[in-house]
Design an enzyme around this catalytic site. Structure first.
Site, PDB file in Angstrom:
ATOM      1  N   GLY A 139      10.502  30.859  -2.603  1.00 33.77           N
ATOM      2  CA  GLY A 139       9.370  31.210  -3.004  1.00 33.77           C
ATOM      3  C   GLY A 139       9.363  32.937  -3.508  1.00 33.77           C
ATOM      4  N   CYS A 140       8.297  33.494  -2.961  1.00 37.26           N
ATOM      5  CA  CYS A 140       8.237  34.907  -3.409  1.00 37.26           C
ATOM      6  C   CYS A 140       9.128  35.877  -3.167  1.00 37.26           C
ATOM      7  CB  CYS A 140       6.762  35.534  -2.992  1.00 37.26           C
ATOM      8  SG  CYS A 140       5.491  34.326  -3.514  1.00 37.26           S
ATOM      9  N   TYR A 141      10.146  35.534  -2.210  1.00 40.98           N
ATOM     10  CA  TYR A 141      11.213  36.682  -1.889  1.00 40.98           C
ATOM     11  C   TYR A 141      12.563  36.196  -2.608  1.00 40.98           C
ATOM     12  CZ  TYR A 141      13.231  33.487   1.844  1.00 40.98           C
ATOM     13  OH  TYR A 141      13.450  32.250   2.445  1.00 40.98           O
ATOM     14  N   HIS A 273       6.259  43.476  -2.810  1.00 41.13           N
ATOM     15  CA  HIS A 273       5.703  42.107  -3.521  1.00 41.13           C
ATOM     16  C   HIS A 273       4.134  42.269  -2.978  1.00 41.13           C
ATOM     17  CE1 HIS A 273       5.154  38.280  -4.658  1.00 41.13           C
ATOM     18  NE2 HIS A 273       4.830  37.941  -3.659  1.00 41.13           N
ATOM     19  N   PHE A 334       8.152  38.840   0.559  1.00 42.25           N
ATOM     20  CA  PHE A 334       8.007  38.144   1.621  1.00 42.25           C
ATOM     21  C   PHE A 334       7.814  36.500   1.283  1.00 42.25           C
ATOM     22  CE2 PHE A 334       5.670  41.919   1.309  1.00 42.25           C
ATOM     23  CZ  PHE A 334       6.464  42.877   2.197  1.00 42.25           C
TER      24      PHE A 334
END
Length: 349
Positions: A139-141, A273, A334
């Site tokens: 995902g986002c990290y 982020h 995160f």
């Protein structure tokens, strides 16, 4: 041992649409009843004014598509976007594709075999002995462990490495008949598409990657989910995520800086982020950052939305092109776990 340095970044994004156009032209009709009123408030307070979409819902509604069709489209759209980002990064670093020793690809919005790593290596003319690594569902990290793997390779082998983060969240709009809770609405209001590539070289000019560190609170593993369904991937996002971040972010960042004899006062660049406005507010408060420290993160959210894994690299690119580029940058991202990742960069040359 060689010092890994980010010597080139390349970005690629599909066409943009204004947030209000996306609301008025598609999502206002996609939601109904009390959900519509809630969604309108969430869209208005998202901190996003425009977003990019490889599959623009104003032109093409994919919300009822089965996952198989979405995955076929992912490969069609992601390949040229990734090729553009990689080409720009290699040019910026002054390298040829055949110079790449390790090619890392991060993506959680689509799957295909052969994957982007193989197809791009073929199309760009990478050497047959180029090693590859595919990182999915972080995902986002994901950009930060991706940078960590690339950095370790450069340090150990003394050869260049290439990271690509490519996400097409526009393929995962859920059907109007699906359960539309607040978390699902938030994801529809925030997410966007992008591809960003980074080239790391041994002992060059750019930003030296000093360390990548992380912490995972597995007791909150259910707070963020990304489920594969028959109609695309569905986001699950607890409103308690900011509380979890508030418990861990200060210790993680202070520990990273302390290991290098630094404090947050010596950091003049912050690439955080933007999971949403609340996330940025929590980080700002917990780290006691000076005014405008998160200006690049907020501007990236405003202009690009949350692009998942490429987002923190978009912020880094914005910082390095500032009138006075920062001498020292802390990156923070995160995602599922809940997991917090951070990295320390220092300008060289």
């Amino acid at each position: 041992m060689a010092v890994p340095v980010i010597a080139g970044l390349g970005t690629a994004q599909p066409p943009a649409a204004a947030q209000h156009e996306l609301w008025e032209g598609f999502f206002a009709k996609h939601f109904s009843g009390a959900t519509r009123a809630l969604a309108e408030r969430i869209f208005a307070n998202s901190g996003v004014s425009r977003r990019q979409a490889a599959v623009n819902p104003l032109l093409e509604d994919v919300s009822a598509w089965p996952t198989e069709r979405r995955m076929r489209r992912y490969q069609v759209e992601a390949l040229p976007l990734g090729k553009e980002a990689v080409g720009r990064a290699l040019t910026a670093a002054g390298l040829d594709a055949r110079d790449v020793g390790l090619f890392v690809v991060c993506s959680c919005t689509g799957y295909a075999t052969p994957g982007l790593d193989i197809l791009l290596a073929r199309d760009l003319g990478m050497a047959p002995d180029t090693q590859r690594m595919f990182v999915g569902h972080m995902g986002c990290y994901a950009a930060l462990p991706g940078l960590g793997a690339a950095s370790d390779f450069v340090a150990a082998r003394g050869r260049p490495a290439l990271l690509l983060c490519a996400e097409l969240t526009s393929l995962h709009i859920q059907p109007a008949s699906a359960r539309m809770d607040t978390q699902q609405i938030v994801s529809h209001a925030l997410f966007s598409d992008a591809a960003v590539a980074a080239v790391l070289v041994p002992d060059g000019r750019g930003y030296a990657l000093r360390e990548v560190a992380s912490v995972t609170d597995t007791s909150t593993a259910d707070h963020m989910t990304w489920d594969v369904t028959d109609t695309g991937f569905r986001m699950g996002l607890s409103p308690k995520v900011p509380q979890v971040l508030s418990r861990h972010v200060r210790g993680l960042v202070d520990g990273l800086l302390a290991r290098h004899g630094r404090t947050s006062a010596e950091v003049d660049g912050w690439a955080v982020h933007p999971g949403g406005p609340r996330i940025l507010n929590v980080v700002d408060r917990e780290l006691a950052l000076p005014p405008e420290a998160l200006a690049a993160s907020r501007a990236t959210l405003d202009e690009h939305g949350n692009c998942s894994s490429p987002t923190v690299l978009l912020i880094l690119d914005r910082l390095r092109h500032a009138l006075t580029p920062p001498a020292r940058i802390v990156m923070l991202a995160f995602g599922p776990g809940l997991t917090l990742y951070t990295a320390l960069l220092e300008r060289t040359g």
